[in-house]
Design an enzyme around this catalytic site. Sequence first.
Site, PDB file in Angstrom:
ATOM      1  N   ILE A   4      -6.492  -8.474 -12.643  1.00  0.00           N
ATOM      2  CA  ILE A   4      -5.237  -8.900 -12.033  1.00  0.00           C
ATOM      3  C   ILE A   4      -4.243  -9.324 -13.106  1.00  0.00           C
ATOM      4  O   ILE A   4      -4.576 -10.098 -14.006  1.00  0.00           O
ATOM      5  CB  ILE A   4      -5.490 -10.087 -11.073  1.00  0.00           C
ATOM      6  CG1 ILE A   4      -6.574  -9.737 -10.052  1.00  0.00           C
ATOM      7  CG2 ILE A   4      -4.192 -10.484 -10.368  1.00  0.00           C
ATOM      8  CD1 ILE A   4      -7.197 -10.941  -9.385  1.00  0.00           C
ATOM      9  N   CYS A   5      -3.021  -8.827 -13.007  1.00  0.00           N
ATOM     10  CA  CYS A   5      -1.956  -9.218 -13.924  1.00  0.00           C
ATOM     11  C   CYS A   5      -1.197 -10.384 -13.307  1.00  0.00           C
ATOM     12  O   CYS A   5      -0.343 -10.205 -12.433  1.00  0.00           O
ATOM     13  CB  CYS A   5      -1.019  -8.039 -14.162  1.00  0.00           C
ATOM     14  SG  CYS A   5       0.329  -8.420 -15.277  1.00  0.00           S
ATOM     15  N   LEU A   6      -1.531 -11.596 -13.744  1.00  0.00           N
ATOM     16  CA  LEU A   6      -0.922 -12.802 -13.183  1.00  0.00           C
ATOM     17  C   LEU A   6      -0.906 -13.879 -14.259  1.00  0.00           C
ATOM     18  O   LEU A   6      -1.924 -14.144 -14.892  1.00  0.00           O
ATOM     19  CB  LEU A   6      -1.732 -13.279 -11.970  1.00  0.00           C
ATOM     20  CG  LEU A   6      -1.177 -14.488 -11.206  1.00  0.00           C
ATOM     21  CD1 LEU A   6       0.099 -14.100 -10.449  1.00  0.00           C
ATOM     22  CD2 LEU A   6      -2.215 -15.018 -10.217  1.00  0.00           C
TER      23      LEU A   6
END
Length: 212
Positions: free
Chosen positions: A98-100
Amino acid sequence: MRRTNRAVSSPESMQRSSRLKRELQLLSTEPAPGISCWQNDGRVDDLRAQIVGGVSTPYEGGLFTLEIVLPERYPFEPPKMRFLTPIYHPNIDSAGRICLDALKLPPKGAWRPSLNISTVLTSIQLLMAEPNPDDPLMADISSEYKYNKPVYLEKARQWTEKHAIQRNQGLGDLDKSPCEDELSKGLAGPRKRGALDTGEEEEEEEVKKTCV
């Protein structure tokens, strides 16, 4: 001199266990709508979570499972989270990563010890509803989202139908997770984020999403 093999827990491990106990209690007594979390096989550093796909998104009707691994220095280091359920999304890759920014330490990220598992899961729920195509993990899906959104929406719905729609309707209520109960009641949707034991409320501004 006689040796002892008795293991001694480190201060970090004890602090993590105490913190996690409070967090799981909070998730149990005050769960965020559409989110549940529990220990996997009773392990303190291995959790599972489920997020109900938000209403009016291509993930509506889906139940998405995530793996959560807690590092030894948690909460001073962020948890490691990834989707176990395949999902078609610009900011989530084929391995479930996840890109967060909340999942990374500063200066590249925004993790801080006042955040918690519930906060990050709610941020992921918001990211599902509002992708950030300018910092993608999946460039092709990002391009679809920006320039051919109907195609993106249709593919995301198809993935949800294939991988995340629950078909075990014959199970009794005792076999359902909290998220499955909410899914059946239509209670999905992002809500506010909160901090743990800080005495401060988290800002209601939209979560920054960066991927470097």
